[in-house]
Enzyme design. Sequence first.
Site, PDB file in Angstrom:
ATOM      1  N   GLN A 103       0.784  -1.253  -0.464  1.00 48.28           N
ATOM      2  CA  GLN A 103       0.058   0.286   0.069  1.00 48.28           C
ATOM      3  C   GLN A 103       0.800   1.048  -0.070  1.00 48.28           C
ATOM      4  O   GLN A 103       1.367   1.601   1.191  1.00 48.28           O
ATOM      5  CB  GLN A 103      -1.294   0.148   1.165  1.00 48.28           C
ATOM      6  CG  GLN A 103      -1.643   1.292   1.689  1.00 48.28           C
ATOM      7  CD  GLN A 103      -2.952   1.233   2.572  1.00 48.28           C
ATOM      8  OE1 GLN A 103      -1.614   1.561   3.466  1.00 48.28           O
ATOM      9  NE2 GLN A 103      -3.993   0.940   2.304  1.00 48.28           N
ATOM     10  N   TYR A 174      -5.628  11.591   3.238  1.00 45.99           N
ATOM     11  CA  TYR A 174      -4.052  11.893   2.743  1.00 45.99           C
ATOM     12  C   TYR A 174      -3.583  12.289   1.650  1.00 45.99           C
ATOM     13  O   TYR A 174      -4.714  12.367   0.855  1.00 45.99           O
ATOM     14  CB  TYR A 174      -3.469  10.390   2.912  1.00 45.99           C
ATOM     15  CG  TYR A 174      -3.521   9.419   4.639  1.00 45.99           C
ATOM     16  CD1 TYR A 174      -3.106  10.422   5.311  1.00 45.99           C
ATOM     17  CD2 TYR A 174      -3.774   8.366   4.795  1.00 45.99           C
ATOM     18  CE1 TYR A 174      -2.303   9.423   7.067  1.00 45.99           C
ATOM     19  CE2 TYR A 174      -4.125   7.633   6.016  1.00 45.99           C
ATOM     20  CZ  TYR A 174      -3.362   8.335   6.896  1.00 45.99           C
ATOM     21  OH  TYR A 174      -3.231   7.634   8.314  1.00 45.99           O
TER      22      TYR A 174
END
Length: 214
Positions: A103, A174
């Site tokens: 990820q 994010y």
Amino acid sequence: MSYKKLFESGKIGNLKLKNRIVMPAMGTSLATSTGEASDEIIKYYEERAKGGCGLIITEITRIDNETGVGTPNQLCAIEGKHIPRLERLARAVHRHDTKVFLQLHHPGRQSHSRLIDGRQIAAPSPITCKTIGEEPREMTTEEVEGLVKKFVIGAKIAQTAGIDGVELHGAHGYLIGQFMSPLTNIRTDKYGGNFDNRMRFLTEIVMGIKHICG
């Protein structure tokens, strides 16, 4: 209640999975202080593979040390030194016929200056995250272009290590999500403004990965 499809094989693109059980990313902070996959984190993921997952997605994996630190002892896919231990991680998971994705992640304004040697955190625009409480500086156009390349490099490192794929972390506020949202992106360059420009950062990352990794 039965879930007949759960244990049937499935596909993501050309990747075949033995079943449809996916372990999503969860933080462990078990990597080494320099970002390599430690023996502990390899054992952690191998145990989950033994449990029968068809696919495991790692915790957030850093692609940039200057502004992209999410947590201490975070997996990294930044340079060649990270490949050997990621290769060991991939082999450990593959022993149990399980696939693994990295990820890839950058926190943007949701980092802390203490995590990046006291430097000011950076984001698409200088808009403070209420949770963090630190005002970020606006990234230059050149910096953003550089981060696109770093995401692509992270994917190539993963591929070289035998990892089966990558997941781009665009949730939870994010960096990728910060570029997409008009609430956190008020830029006036090619990465801000209308919808297409706000999507440009993610689009360039995806297209770059497809170009470099196939």
